[in-house]
Design an enzyme around this catalytic site. Structure first.
Site, PDB file in Angstrom:
ATOM      1  N   HIS A   1       0.801  -1.228   0.000  1.00 19.49           N
ATOM      2  CA  HIS A   1       0.000   0.000   0.000  1.00 19.49           C
ATOM      3  C   HIS A   1       0.833   1.276   0.000  1.00 19.49           C
ATOM      4  O   HIS A   1       0.272   2.360   0.154  1.00 19.49           O
ATOM      5  CB  HIS A   1      -0.919   0.064   1.241  1.00 19.49           C
ATOM      6  CG  HIS A   1      -1.970  -0.988   1.263  1.00 19.49           C
ATOM      7  ND1 HIS A   1      -3.234  -0.783   0.772  1.00 19.49           N
ATOM      8  CD2 HIS A   1      -1.952  -2.250   1.719  1.00 19.49           C
ATOM      9  CE1 HIS A   1      -3.963  -1.882   0.939  1.00 19.49           C
ATOM     10  NE2 HIS A   1      -3.203  -2.788   1.508  1.00 19.49           N
TER      11      HIS A   1
ATOM     12  N   LYS B   1      -8.800  13.699   4.896  1.00 21.38           N
ATOM     13  CA  LYS B   1      -7.949  12.512   4.887  1.00 21.38           C
ATOM     14  C   LYS B   1      -6.941  12.703   6.005  1.00 21.38           C
ATOM     15  O   LYS B   1      -6.858  13.790   6.581  1.00 21.38           O
ATOM     16  CB  LYS B   1      -7.251  12.313   3.539  1.00 21.38           C
ATOM     17  CG  LYS B   1      -6.548  13.582   3.000  1.00 21.38           C
ATOM     18  CD  LYS B   1      -5.992  13.364   1.590  1.00 21.38           C
ATOM     19  CE  LYS B   1      -7.004  13.640   0.499  1.00 21.38           C
ATOM     20  NZ  LYS B   1      -7.139  12.545  -0.467  1.00 21.38           N
ATOM     21  N   ARG B   2      -6.162  11.646   6.315  1.00 22.42           N
ATOM     22  CA  ARG B   2      -5.136  11.817   7.336  1.00 22.42           C
ATOM     23  C   ARG B   2      -4.228  12.996   6.964  1.00 22.42           C
ATOM     24  O   ARG B   2      -3.967  13.256   5.780  1.00 22.42           O
ATOM     25  CB  ARG B   2      -4.315  10.523   7.481  1.00 22.42           C
ATOM     26  CG  ARG B   2      -5.086   9.398   8.127  1.00 22.42           C
ATOM     27  CD  ARG B   2      -5.525   9.754   9.537  1.00 22.42           C
ATOM     28  NE  ARG B   2      -4.381   9.862  10.416  1.00 22.42           N
ATOM     29  CZ  ARG B   2      -4.005   8.914  11.288  1.00 22.42           C
ATOM     30  NH1 ARG B   2      -4.708   7.795  11.416  1.00 22.42           N
ATOM     31  NH2 ARG B   2      -2.959   9.091  12.056  1.00 22.42           N
TER      32      ARG B   2
ATOM     33  N   LYS C   1       0.466  14.310   1.538  1.00 24.98           N
ATOM     34  CA  LYS C   1      -0.894  14.589   1.047  1.00 24.98           C
ATOM     35  C   LYS C   1      -1.114  16.094   0.830  1.00 24.98           C
ATOM     36  O   LYS C   1      -2.101  16.517   0.248  1.00 24.98           O
ATOM     37  CB  LYS C   1      -1.934  14.026   2.030  1.00 24.98           C
ATOM     38  CG  LYS C   1      -1.925  12.501   2.136  1.00 24.98           C
ATOM     39  CD  LYS C   1      -2.935  12.024   3.164  1.00 24.98           C
ATOM     40  CE  LYS C   1      -2.826  10.545   3.486  1.00 24.98           C
ATOM     41  NZ  LYS C   1      -3.472   9.666   2.479  1.00 24.98           N
TER      42      LYS C   1
ATOM     43  N   THR D   1      -8.714   6.519  -1.927  1.00 26.47           N
ATOM     44  CA  THR D   1     -10.052   5.959  -2.158  1.00 26.47           C
ATOM     45  C   THR D   1     -11.133   7.013  -1.919  1.00 26.47           C
ATOM     46  O   THR D   1     -12.245   6.877  -2.425  1.00 26.47           O
ATOM     47  CB  THR D   1     -10.301   4.729  -1.254  1.00 26.47           C
ATOM     48  OG1 THR D   1      -9.810   5.014   0.055  1.00 26.47           O
ATOM     49  CG2 THR D   1      -9.619   3.498  -1.800  1.00 26.47           C
TER      50      THR D   1
ATOM     51  N   LYS E   1     -14.964   8.152  -3.658  1.00 27.82           N
ATOM     52  CA  LYS E   1     -16.204   8.440  -2.908  1.00 27.82           C
ATOM     53  C   LYS E   1     -16.788   9.782  -3.325  1.00 27.82           C
ATOM     54  O   LYS E   1     -18.001   9.910  -3.512  1.00 27.82           O
ATOM     55  CB  LYS E   1     -15.931   8.459  -1.397  1.00 27.82           C
ATOM     56  CG  LYS E   1     -15.590   7.086  -0.840  1.00 27.82           C
ATOM     57  CD  LYS E   1     -15.028   7.163   0.572  1.00 27.82           C
ATOM     58  CE  LYS E   1     -14.268   5.867   0.861  1.00 27.82           C
ATOM     59  NZ  LYS E   1     -13.436   5.941   2.065  1.00 27.82           N
TER      60      LYS E   1
HETATM   61  C1  T68 Z   1      -3.277   3.753   2.259  1.00 29.40           C
HETATM   62  N1  T68 Z   1      -2.350   3.389   3.308  1.00 29.40           N
HETATM   63  C2  T68 Z   1      -2.585   4.495   1.133  1.00 29.40           C
HETATM   64  N2  T68 Z   1      -1.797   3.032   5.511  1.00 29.40           N
HETATM   65  O1  T68 Z   1      -1.899   5.608   1.645  1.00 29.40           O
HETATM   66  C3  T68 Z   1      -3.650   4.938   0.144  1.00 29.40           C
HETATM   67  N3  T68 Z   1       0.266   2.376   7.201  1.00 29.40           N
HETATM   68  O2  T68 Z   1      -3.068   5.556  -0.965  1.00 29.40           O
HETATM   69  C4  T68 Z   1      -4.452   3.719  -0.323  1.00 29.40           C
HETATM   70  O3  T68 Z   1      -5.558   4.124  -1.083  1.00 29.40           O
HETATM   71  C5  T68 Z   1      -4.973   2.934   0.871  1.00 29.40           C
HETATM   72  O4  T68 Z   1      -3.903   2.591   1.747  1.00 29.40           O
HETATM   73  C6  T68 Z   1      -5.658   1.651   0.457  1.00 29.40           C
HETATM   74  O5  T68 Z   1      -4.866   0.924  -0.410  1.00 29.40           O
HETATM   75  C7  T68 Z   1      -2.727   3.447   4.587  1.00 29.40           C
HETATM   76  O6  T68 Z   1      -3.846   3.810   4.904  1.00 29.40           O
HETATM   77  C8  T68 Z   1      -2.029   2.959   6.828  1.00 29.40           C
HETATM   78  O7  T68 Z   1      -3.053   3.339   7.356  1.00 29.40           O
HETATM   79  C9  T68 Z   1      -0.967   2.369   7.673  1.00 29.40           C
HETATM   80  C10 T68 Z   1      -1.258   1.848   8.893  1.00 29.40           C
HETATM   81  C11 T68 Z   1      -0.243   1.307   9.633  1.00 29.40           C
HETATM   82  C12 T68 Z   1       1.033   1.320   9.161  1.00 29.40           C
HETATM   83  C13 T68 Z   1       1.262   1.861   7.934  1.00 29.40           C
END
Ligand code: T68
Length: 836
Positions: A375, A568-569, A574, A679, A683
């Site tokens: 990811h 988003k986070r 970002k 994602t 939405k």
């Molecule tokens: C997200 N990753 C991607 N990680 O940033 C996003 N990481 O682009 C993508 O659409 C989404 O995954 C689904 O594929 C994350 O959300 C984390 O939350 C995370 C959690 C723990 C450690 C590392």
């Protein structure tokens, strides 16, 4: 379950009294009243909204569990291959609304609740979000579960039952404050299975011994035992009786003789301490997204959950009495990122140490069973664990990791005989100080397929971080499955009026189970009447969000203004900083305008939301700047409705359901090459908003689908990022002049004590502008002007929105699940048992 089976002569009585699902309003109300009186032990008319929520949920839960039992029985009986989705995060959000819609009884419940004196919206909002995740990765897992059940795939999710989910965010004086999220005080959606437990071993040591057959075997002994207890969460499919299982593990002291003795000897304190230590394992979700911090407790969580899940899967397989060679024909295990990678090692351990298989035979089974989804390409997010830590916590696993690496490197050496550097580069063990285990490499070596989550991302992993592995295994091991979202929650549930309008034009609700049916909408894109209805719904959704903004922030926003949303986070990659710098630029321009010109400007509301990891100082500064800018602009009488800046507290799944339907434009503006997919972009478009974005992640495929005219792209391309960064560091680095102006105003104290924001500015000016904020600033501002111009022509704008929605069929998570099923898992849907 054959052991506890009722003999045939008595079964007639059981059949007669079998629980029947309620089917109508009367049946629903009867269940609600029964639960209020008995389960909640309240006298007849003593029911507030909390109790009404509890009773309604219990009524639906009973229905789900009935379907759950039948589904599980059918799956066991048919004994087809199952999918196991291992994810340390499941960001489920609320369950009641979703359950009501999926079983098709929301209208029934609405009428029933009204009859009993309640408004359904007030009841739905009583529920705490199940927030067992950080962001996209956890929400993706939740969308996948919804799709798997809706498509009748035999599938289980496995995760951890955190007592505390992601923290709740409060904004105090413009700063983020974290508050614990204790969500379990009342959770009707889980079933504790106190009879489904697994003992999990930690620490100890490994002894080599010779078994009866004269073979040397390893015995892992000593250490401590923690008990895993299963909690099952039913996952209802949409418009199908299939109800799958999400099994979450909770940790508990094993309560063995040892503790008991301590207790009897009066050593209460240390016995209690043992208990607390055990319970700590599943106590709290780590709140970092796209960052790994290598904490021992995190590794304990990972092994605890992985070992319990594998034990469960192996136990189920062994019941079938099939030979081990058939394990991969019965079991597909998907690793959601590297967090569950120890499962590879654990299965190999079970097969060789406990089941007595030969290494090669076992390894063939392991690699045929697992597949791995990546990811991220961000280096700080790639998991690595110190060898010493694994040695201490899981001594036998470390030996197996070394052996896996040895055999792997032997294989590499055969193909690349003189390439010492290749061996160093791909080794699962990084020869650093201290030595580290590279989990992504272990996951690749232990899997038969590796996928990225959008086309660009899948290409990037093949050409950058996993380049050598493409050389070693060939390109076919690496594939792409572009992410998707469930249209049930993200359209039907979040935006019921739009869903209804679409159903009226697209031949009913078929689009909810086959999203490509949205294509039928396109013919209405220029239809005046249709556009009007469409625009009315968008306006109503903006009014709903404006009300939420008013009650939570006290700021009045005009629903006729352009709503520009970035939720988003909070993360530098970002680029919420780019957005807020752009807002400041707009503000300065407005301030400098003569009155006549100002009057012609388009009013805009800039809305932000998202959590910063508690230890991520820069992200917290970005939140602070947004709030500081908001308090200046929102109180500037010269500006009025022309510009408002809102930071929405505590962004989560249930808030996203209000926010996504209310955007005119949403921002997906990561530095090209950094956002694996995204994602929320999907939405927002699905809900009839356009997007402004970079050529990154799934934005690129969204552009391909909706057409370049229906998206606002800007900024540098990913292939140029590396050179630009190099130039910043080694060449001369000039900052965009408009951006300099913004910096000057911040430094002049216009938005509060400038000291607080010095580091954000320095990151751009002095520290190489790693995220290319200055490089993309001009293009960003120009593109925002194009957005303003386009929005002025409302007819055309609405037409663009309708066209974009009609072309979003590809982004359903149903499509993802079909792709995984066919190209990675080799599993097929299983028709639900016919109802009697
Ligand atoms: C997200 N990753 C991607 N990680 O940033 C996003 N990481 O682009 C993508 O659409 C989404 O995954 C689904 O594929 C994350 O959300 C984390 O939350 C995370 C959690 C723990 C450690 C590392």
């Amino acid at each position: 379950n054959v052991e506890a089976s009722i003999p045939e002569p008595q079964r007639e009585a059981w059949r007669k009294h079998q629980v029947k699902n309620f089917e109508d309003q009367d049946g629903f109300e009867r269940e609600v009243v029964r639960h209020v009186e008995t389960t909640l032990a309240r006298s007849l008319f003593n029911c507030d909204e909390k109790a009404a929520y509890a009773a309604t949920s219990l009524a639906f839960r009973d229905r789900l569990i009935n379907d759950w039992n039948k589904t599980q029985q059918q799956q066991t009986y048919r004994d087809n291959k199952r999918v196991y989705y291992l994810s340390l995060e499941f960001l489920m959000g609320r369950a009641l609304d979703n359950a009501m819609l999926n079983v098709g009884l929301k209208d029934t419940a609405k009428a029933g609740l009204a009859d009993l004196g309640f408004r359904i919206e007030d009841i739905i909002t009583q529920e705490n979000d199940a927030a067992l995740g950080n962001g996209g990765l956890g929400r993706l897992a939740a969308c996948f579960l919804d799709s798997l059940a809706s498509l009748n795939y035999p599938a289980w999710g496995y995760g951890l039952r955190y007592r505390y989910g992601i923290f709740k965010q409060e904004i105090i004086d413009g700063y983020q404050v974290e508050v614990p999220d204790y969500w379990l005080d009342f959770n009707p959606w889980e079933f504790p299975r106190h009879d489904v437990t697994v003992n999990i071993q930690f620490f100890g040591n490994v002894r080599k011994t010779t078994n009866d057959a004269g073979k040397t075997v390893a015995v892992w002994e000593g250490g401590e035992i923690v008990q895993a207890v299963a909690y099952d969460v039913p996952i209802p499919g949409y418009d199908t009786p299939t109800t799958n299982n999400l099994r979450l593990w909770s940790s508990k002291a094993s309560g063995g003789e040892f503790d008991f003795q301590k207790f009897n000897n009066g050593d209460y304190e240390s016995s209690v301490a043992d208990q607390q230590r055990a319970e700590t394992i599943s106590a709290v979700l780590y709140p970092n997204d796209n960052l790994e911090r290598g904490k021992e407790l995190r590794l304990k969580q990972q092994y605890f959950w992985v070992a319990a899940s594998l034990h469960d899967i192996v136990r189920r397989f062994k019941k079938s009495k099939r030979p081990w060679s058939e394990f991969p024909d019965q079991v597909a295990i998907q690793l959601n990122d590297t967090h569950p990678t120890l499962a590879v090692v654990e299965l190999q351990r079970i097969l060789i140490d406990i089941e007595g298989l030969e290494w090669d035979v076992a390894w063939q089974i392991v690699t045929s069973t697992f597949s791995y989804t990546n990811h991220t390409v961000l280096p700080e997010a790639l998991e690595k664990w110190p060898v010493g830590l694994i040695q201490h916590l899981l001594p036998r696993h470390l030996q197996i990791i070394f052996d896996i690496n040895l055999y792997f490197l032997q294989l590499v050496e055969k193909s690349f005989p003189d390439d010492r550097d290749m061996l160093r580069r791909v080794s699962i063990i990084e020869e650093s100080q201290p030595k580290m285990v590279r989990m992504a490499y272990l996951a690749i070596v232990g899997s038969h397929k590796v996928n990225g989550v959008a086309e660009l991302h899948s290409d990037l992993i093949k050409t950058t971080i996993f380049k050598d592995f493409v050389q070693i295994y060939g390109p076919d091991k690496f594939t792409n499955v572009t992410n998707g979202i469930t249209p049930r929650r993200w359209l039907h549930q979040a935006n019921p009026r739009l869903s209804e309008l679409i159903a009226a034009k697209c031949g009913g609700k078929a689009f909810l189970t086959d999203l490509t049916n949205l294509a039928k909408l396109e013919q209405f894109a220029e239809d005046k009447e249709f556009r009007k209805e469409w625009a009315e719904i968008k306006y109503a959704n903006k009014v709903r969000l404006a009300k939420h903004i008013k009650t939570t922030t006290g700021v009045t926003v005009n629903p006729s203004a352009l709503f520009d949303i970035q939720v988003k986070r909070i993360h530098e990659y970002k680029r919420q900083q780019l957005n807020i710098f752009g807002v400041i630029h707009r503000y300065l321009a407005l301030k400098a305008m003569p009155l006549e010109e100002k009057k012609k400007q388009l009013p805009r509301v800039s809305i932000f939301g998202g959590k910063a990891a508690p230890g991520y100082w820069m992200a917290k500064q970005i939140i602070h700047l947004i709030n500081s800018v908001g308090s200046v602009i929102n109180n500037d009488a010269d500006i009025g409705d022309l510009l408002k800046v809102i930071f929405l507290e505590d962004y989560n799944v249930s808030k996203a359901e209000i926010i996504c339907p209310a955007s005119d434009i949403s921002e997906h503006i990561s530095t090209a090459g950094t956002e694996a997919s995204g994602t929320s972009n999907m939405k927002f478009v699905l809900n009839g908003g356009l997007i402004i974005g970079t050529c990154d992640g799934a934005n690129i495929e969204i552009t391909r689908e909706v057409g370049e005219d229906n998206i606002f792209l800007f900024g540098n391309l990913s292939e140029d990022v590396e050179d630009l960064r190099h130039a910043h560091t080694y060449g001369s680095h000039t900052i965009d002049s408009d951006l300099e102006q913004v910096f000057k105003e911040i430094e002049g104290g216009r938005f509060g004590t400038p000291h607080d924001f010095g580091a954000m500015i320095a990151a751009v000016r002095e520290h190489g502008d790693y995220y290319l904020v200055s490089d993309d600033f001009h293009s960003y501002i120009e593109t925002q002007h194009l957005v303003d111009e386009a929005y002025r022509n409302q007819d055309e704008w609405v037409t663009r929105c309708i066209k974009a929605v009609s072309r979003m069929g590809f982004f359903s998570s149903d499509r993802c699940m079909h792709e995984y099923a066919e190209s990675i898992w080799n599993v097929e849907p299983l028709a639900p048992a016919p109802s009697e």
